[in-house]
Design a protein around this motif. Structure first.
Motif, PDB file in Angstrom:
ATOM      1  N   ALA A 259       0.502  -1.525  -0.119  1.00  0.00           N
ATOM      2  CA  ALA A 259      -0.123   0.375   0.021  1.00  0.00           C
ATOM      3  C   ALA A 259       0.757   1.190   0.183  1.00  0.00           C
ATOM      4  CB  ALA A 259      -0.964   0.043   1.250  1.00  0.00           C
ATOM      5  N   LEU A 260       1.704   1.092   1.110  1.00  0.00           N
ATOM      6  CA  LEU A 260       3.192   2.580   1.110  1.00  0.00           C
ATOM      7  C   LEU A 260       3.741   2.914  -0.144  1.00  0.00           C
ATOM      8  CD1 LEU A 260       4.198   4.772   2.233  1.00  0.00           C
ATOM      9  CD2 LEU A 260       6.452   3.445   3.062  1.00  0.00           C
ATOM     10  N   LEU A 261       3.837   1.681  -1.418  1.00  0.00           N
ATOM     11  CA  LEU A 261       4.538   1.551  -2.289  1.00  0.00           C
ATOM     12  C   LEU A 261       3.441   2.362  -3.796  1.00  0.00           C
ATOM     13  CD1 LEU A 261       7.336   1.743  -3.730  1.00  0.00           C
ATOM     14  CD2 LEU A 261       6.591  -1.404  -4.269  1.00  0.00           C
ATOM     15  N   LEU A 262       1.864   1.521  -3.790  1.00  0.00           N
ATOM     16  CA  LEU A 262       1.920   1.870  -4.258  1.00  0.00           C
ATOM     17  C   LEU A 262       1.048   3.982  -4.074  1.00  0.00           C
ATOM     18  CD1 LEU A 262      -0.960  -0.642  -4.101  1.00  0.00           C
ATOM     19  CD2 LEU A 262       0.373  -0.051  -6.495  1.00  0.00           C
ATOM     20  N   LEU A 263       0.982   4.366  -3.221  1.00  0.00           N
ATOM     21  CA  LEU A 263       1.239   5.308  -2.485  1.00  0.00           C
ATOM     22  C   LEU A 263       1.713   6.158  -2.983  1.00  0.00           C
ATOM     23  CD1 LEU A 263      -1.165   7.778  -1.316  1.00  0.00           C
ATOM     24  CD2 LEU A 263       0.378   7.105   0.901  1.00  0.00           C
ATOM     25  N   VAL A 264       3.154   6.341  -2.766  1.00  0.00           N
ATOM     26  CA  VAL A 264       4.612   6.647  -3.417  1.00  0.00           C
ATOM     27  C   VAL A 264       5.210   7.145  -4.521  1.00  0.00           C
ATOM     28  CG1 VAL A 264       5.624   6.481  -0.683  1.00  0.00           C
ATOM     29  CG2 VAL A 264       5.795   5.352  -2.421  1.00  0.00           C
ATOM     30  N   THR A 265       4.692   5.514  -5.168  1.00  0.00           N
ATOM     31  CA  THR A 265       4.354   5.937  -7.064  1.00  0.00           C
ATOM     32  C   THR A 265       3.536   6.472  -7.431  1.00  0.00           C
ATOM     33  OG1 THR A 265       3.815   3.632  -6.806  1.00  0.00           O
ATOM     34  CG2 THR A 265       6.113   3.903  -6.053  1.00  0.00           C
ATOM     35  N   ARG A 266       2.373   6.366  -6.862  1.00  0.00           N
ATOM     36  CA  ARG A 266       0.748   7.289  -8.040  1.00  0.00           C
ATOM     37  C   ARG A 266       1.242   5.764  -8.732  1.00  0.00           C
ATOM     38  NH1 ARG A 266       0.478  12.123  -6.034  1.00  0.00           N
ATOM     39  NH2 ARG A 266       0.703  12.497  -4.377  1.00  0.00           N
ATOM     40  N   MET A 267       1.263   4.670  -8.785  1.00  0.00           N
ATOM     41  CA  MET A 267       0.677   4.065  -9.889  1.00  0.00           C
ATOM     42  C   MET A 267      -0.796   3.227  -9.514  1.00  0.00           C
ATOM     43  SD  MET A 267       3.291   0.413 -10.967  1.00  0.00           S
ATOM     44  CE  MET A 267       4.570   1.782 -11.663  1.00  0.00           C
ATOM     45  N   ASP A 268      -1.166   3.306 -11.027  1.00  0.00           N
ATOM     46  CA  ASP A 268      -2.188   2.796 -11.137  1.00  0.00           C
ATOM     47  C   ASP A 268      -2.213   1.402 -10.549  1.00  0.00           C
ATOM     48  OD1 ASP A 268      -4.729   1.402 -12.069  1.00  0.00           O
ATOM     49  OD2 ASP A 268      -4.429   2.328 -13.852  1.00  0.00           O
ATOM     50  N   PRO A 269      -3.560   1.176  -9.123  1.00  0.00           N
ATOM     51  CA  PRO A 269      -3.363  -0.083  -8.952  1.00  0.00           C
ATOM     52  C   PRO A 269      -3.330  -1.442 -10.137  1.00  0.00           C
ATOM     53  CG  PRO A 269      -4.649   1.814  -7.758  1.00  0.00           C
ATOM     54  CD  PRO A 269      -4.323   1.901  -8.553  1.00  0.00           C
ATOM     55  N   GLU A 270      -4.689  -0.660 -10.881  1.00  0.00           N
ATOM     56  CA  GLU A 270      -4.368  -1.905 -11.599  1.00  0.00           C
ATOM     57  C   GLU A 270      -3.518  -2.069 -12.411  1.00  0.00           C
ATOM     58  OE1 GLU A 270      -7.619  -2.647 -15.920  1.00  0.00           O
ATOM     59  OE2 GLU A 270      -8.241  -1.341 -14.680  1.00  0.00           O
ATOM     60  N   HIS A 271      -3.054  -1.571 -12.640  1.00  0.00           N
ATOM     61  CA  HIS A 271      -1.571  -2.204 -13.515  1.00  0.00           C
ATOM     62  C   HIS A 271      -0.444  -2.651 -12.542  1.00  0.00           C
ATOM     63  CE1 HIS A 271       2.035  -2.166 -16.312  1.00  0.00           C
ATOM     64  NE2 HIS A 271       2.530  -1.300 -15.273  1.00  0.00           N
ATOM     65  N   ALA A 272      -0.548  -2.223 -11.470  1.00  0.00           N
ATOM     66  CA  ALA A 272      -0.010  -2.889 -10.055  1.00  0.00           C
ATOM     67  C   ALA A 272      -0.541  -4.054  -9.440  1.00  0.00           C
ATOM     68  CB  ALA A 272       0.462  -2.117  -8.701  1.00  0.00           C
ATOM     69  N   PHE A 273      -1.320  -5.085  -9.692  1.00  0.00           N
ATOM     70  CA  PHE A 273      -2.361  -5.372  -9.427  1.00  0.00           C
ATOM     71  C   PHE A 273      -2.142  -6.849 -10.171  1.00  0.00           C
ATOM     72  CE2 PHE A 273      -5.237  -3.580  -6.783  1.00  0.00           C
ATOM     73  CZ  PHE A 273      -4.155  -3.637  -5.578  1.00  0.00           C
ATOM     74  N   HIS A 274      -1.680  -6.725 -11.885  1.00  0.00           N
ATOM     75  CA  HIS A 274      -1.483  -7.154 -13.055  1.00  0.00           C
ATOM     76  C   HIS A 274       0.328  -8.317 -13.177  1.00  0.00           C
ATOM     77  CE1 HIS A 274      -4.543  -6.515 -15.957  1.00  0.00           C
ATOM     78  NE2 HIS A 274      -3.520  -5.242 -15.914  1.00  0.00           N
ATOM     79  N   ALA A 275       0.742  -7.852 -11.714  1.00  0.00           N
ATOM     80  CA  ALA A 275       1.964  -8.676 -10.870  1.00  0.00           C
ATOM     81  C   ALA A 275       1.475  -9.584  -9.862  1.00  0.00           C
ATOM     82  CB  ALA A 275       2.635  -7.656  -9.911  1.00  0.00           C
ATOM     83  N   VAL A 276       0.644  -9.619  -9.632  1.00  0.00           N
ATOM     84  CA  VAL A 276      -0.185 -10.350  -8.596  1.00  0.00           C
ATOM     85  C   VAL A 276       0.077 -12.045  -9.390  1.00  0.00           C
ATOM     86  CG1 VAL A 276      -1.637 -11.628  -7.273  1.00  0.00           C
ATOM     87  CG2 VAL A 276      -1.091  -8.946  -7.192  1.00  0.00           C
ATOM     88  N   GLU A 277      -0.220 -12.756  -8.748  1.00  0.00           N
ATOM     89  CA  GLU A 277       0.318 -14.161  -9.804  1.00  0.00           C
ATOM     90  C   GLU A 277      -1.541 -14.416  -8.885  1.00  0.00           C
ATOM     91  OE1 GLU A 277       1.677 -15.962 -12.372  1.00  0.00           O
ATOM     92  OE2 GLU A 277       3.552 -14.602 -12.697  1.00  0.00           O
ATOM     93  N   TRP A 278      -2.665 -14.337  -9.170  1.00  0.00           N
ATOM     94  CA  TRP A 278      -3.958 -14.505  -9.379  1.00  0.00           C
ATOM     95  C   TRP A 278      -4.577 -16.576  -9.413  1.00  0.00           C
ATOM     96  CZ3 TRP A 278      -5.078 -11.946  -6.046  1.00  0.00           C
ATOM     97  CH2 TRP A 278      -4.843  -9.830  -6.368  1.00  0.00           C
ATOM     98  N   PRO A 279      -3.778 -16.965 -10.070  1.00  0.00           N
ATOM     99  CA  PRO A 279      -4.377 -18.447 -10.188  1.00  0.00           C
ATOM    100  C   PRO A 279      -3.515 -19.183  -9.194  1.00  0.00           C
ATOM    101  CG  PRO A 279      -3.259 -18.139 -12.546  1.00  0.00           C
ATOM    102  CD  PRO A 279      -3.099 -16.316 -11.893  1.00  0.00           C
ATOM    103  N   VAL A 280      -2.185 -18.518  -8.887  1.00  0.00           N
ATOM    104  CA  VAL A 280      -1.200 -18.961  -7.591  1.00  0.00           C
ATOM    105  C   VAL A 280      -2.128 -18.631  -6.163  1.00  0.00           C
ATOM    106  CG1 VAL A 280       0.763 -18.818  -6.065  1.00  0.00           C
ATOM    107  CG2 VAL A 280       0.650 -19.027  -8.115  1.00  0.00           C
ATOM    108  N   ILE A 281      -2.615 -17.805  -6.221  1.00  0.00           N
ATOM    109  CA  ILE A 281      -3.412 -17.066  -5.170  1.00  0.00           C
ATOM    110  C   ILE A 281      -4.541 -18.345  -4.920  1.00  0.00           C
ATOM    111  CG2 ILE A 281      -4.487 -15.581  -3.913  1.00  0.00           C
ATOM    112  CD1 ILE A 281      -1.711 -14.915  -4.169  1.00  0.00           C
ATOM    113  N   PHE A 282      -5.412 -18.544  -5.970  1.00  0.00           N
ATOM    114  CA  PHE A 282      -6.659 -19.111  -5.987  1.00  0.00           C
ATOM    115  C   PHE A 282      -6.349 -20.688  -5.809  1.00  0.00           C
ATOM    116  CE2 PHE A 282      -8.747 -15.422  -7.021  1.00  0.00           C
ATOM    117  CZ  PHE A 282      -9.943 -15.044  -6.820  1.00  0.00           C
ATOM    118  N   PHE A 283      -5.416 -21.130  -6.376  1.00  0.00           N
ATOM    119  CA  PHE A 283      -4.713 -22.740  -6.458  1.00  0.00           C
ATOM    120  C   PHE A 283      -3.928 -22.581  -4.600  1.00  0.00           C
ATOM    121  CE2 PHE A 283      -0.790 -24.938  -5.269  1.00  0.00           C
ATOM    122  CZ  PHE A 283      -1.087 -26.229  -5.417  1.00  0.00           C
TER     123      PHE A 283
END
Length: 464
Positions: A259-283
């Motif tokens: 959350a802190l990194l998203l805040l200080v970089t002002r990066m688009d959350p939608e773009h940042a969340f692409h880095a999350v391996e969602w198949p791994v999470i749901f596995f």
């Protein structure tokens, strides 16, 4: 459904799910999710129980670190480190092999081993191409180094994340108890790998100069973003070190860092969340529910009772059994579902066998599962990722090519881990005995002093 039928159904679903995960006939996330759906539809667990069995601390830690690493990788710092390591080795292939192995091990301990190999492997191909040497030895070394390095910390390997979440063990507990033996295992392993591949790591001086001509600074794409990322990553790691003392879960630290990194970089959350391996999470989510069903119907407890009968309820034999069972099993099946099954089993062993301090068993499970993943190309997630990347780039690694090098080294690492665990057990048992003896001596001296004091007081009264 009758209780006996529930046991049969839950066990069958678990085994079938496991078989699909191992065979990779269907995606492992689909297999885990289908298994979870079946045990819920059959009434083995209801919706509330299913949610209860999902370990959201593990999920949160994975999501938080994936976001942090995903943003950081955009800076090019990992490519910079790989090229810097190659140049520090003066372009000599065998020294580069060792340098990349060290970078992989360290990053695997501080980030996670799957992310690390995703970042290091593309640069490795570029370096091997410049040197005109076989890239496969580099890849094998990086796989082995990633699993060894990941063993050292709480966040380095998914099995450790799961163990840490299921217990009260923190980041520093893993560092203090596992890092020393990991350093020994890594040093011996790299020395042997250098001997194995020394003859293949030969090139000419002209090609070595190609490496020295590479500009690592050109890989840094955004220096300002890099400073922000390294600052937040440093704060997050400090948070992991302190999380036990401030009574915060590791997932809270990771998600706060994200959350802190998203805040200080002002990066688009939608773009940042692409880095999350969602198949791994749901596995993970599906897997937790399937294993939870086994726990619900009493299968885990029955296996724990059997293990206690085999070991006589003694801590040292139980720990060594878990170490070797975890190592051999994790070599041939993914260590994540294996550890998910073992965690409730060890909890039940502690409850049924009256084992007070389960830490010895947790360290045994961690060392066995993480190091055992080096046994075959399917033993750990990092292995599968590297194999897939190598195939796409035209450098396939066969099962036997990896097995004949890695499996003996895995067995050697488990022998070293076994000796370490025995020494750990003896040391802690001796310290406990000495502490008990010291308390007994102090108590005896105090009682003796009190008795002497009372006797002298009585003598004074009689004289009076």
């Amino acid at each position: 459904m009758h209780a006996d039928n529930q046991v049969i159904f839950a066990t069958a679903v678990f085994l079938i799910t496991y078989a699909f995960i191992v065979s990779e006939k269907i995606h492992r996330t689909v297999a885990a999710f289908c298994g979870a759906a079946l045990v819920i539809l059959a009434g083995i667990v209801n919706e509330e129980q299913a949610v209860h069995y999902v370990d959201f601390n593990t999920i949160g830690l994975l999501v938080g670190m994936m976001i942090i690493v995903g943003i950081t990788r955009q800076t090019g710092v990992f490519e910079y480190l790989a090229i810097k390591a190659a140049k520090s080795a003066k372009g000599e292939p065998i020294r580069i092999l060792a340098s990349l192995g060290l970078i992989t091990a360290v990053l695997s301990a501080l980030l996670d081993n799957v992310t690390t190999v995703l970042l290091i492997v593309p640069v490795t191909f570029a370096i091997a191409r410049q040197l005109q040497v076989n890239v496969i030895p580099f890849l094998i070394v990086e796989i082995i180094a990633s699993n060894i390095g990941g063993t050292a910390t709480l966040i380095g390997d998914p099995p450790n994340i799961m163990i840490g979440s299921a217990t009260h063990l923190g980041f520093m507990d893993f560092v203090i108890n596992l890092t020393p033996v990991v350093v020994v295992i890594y040093t011996i392993t790299i020395f042997i790998l250098k001997l194995i591949y020394k003859k293949q790591m030969v090139t000419c001086p002209e090609l070595m100069q190609n490496i020295m001509a590479m500009d690592e600074n050109a890989e840094i794409k955004d220096p300002v973003l890099l400073k922000k990322c390294l600052t937040v990553l440093g704060v997050t790691i400090i948070g992991f070190v302190l999380h036990q003392f401030v009574h915060l879960e590791s997932s809270v630290i990771a998600l706060t860092g994200a959350a802190l990194l998203l805040l200080v970089t002002r990066m688009d959350p939608e773009h940042a969340f692409h880095a999350v391996e969602w198949p791994v999470i749901f596995f993970f989510i599906g897997l937790f529910v399937v294993v939870g069903a086994l726990e619900e119907v009493g299968v885990i407890e029955a296996i724990a009772s059997l293990a206690l009968d085999i070991t006589g309820g003694e801590l040292l034999p139980a720990g060594l059994l878990i170490l070797w069972l975890s190592a051999i099993a994790s070599a041939f099946v993914d260590n994540i579902p294996f550890v998910a099954t073992m965690i409730p089993l060890i909890h039940d062993m502690g409850r049924l066998g009256g084992i007070g301090d389960l830490n010895f068993l947790w360290w045994s499970l961690s060392l066995g599962a993480c190091l055992g993943g080096n046994g075959t190309i399917i033993g750990a997630s990092a292995n599968v990722v590297v194999i897939g990347m190598a195939e796409k780039r035209g450098a396939p690694i066969s099962f036997m090519t990896f097995f004949k090098v890695a499996f003996p080294l895995m067995l050697l690492s488990i022998v070293i881990a076994m000796l370490y665990l025995i020494a750990w057990y003896i040391l802690h048992t001796t310290m406990a005995m000495l502490a008990t003896l010291a308390v007994g001596i102090i108590l005896a001296l105090v009682l003796g002093w009190l008795g002497k004091d009372r006797a002298s007081g009585g003598a004074q009264k009689s004289n009076t």
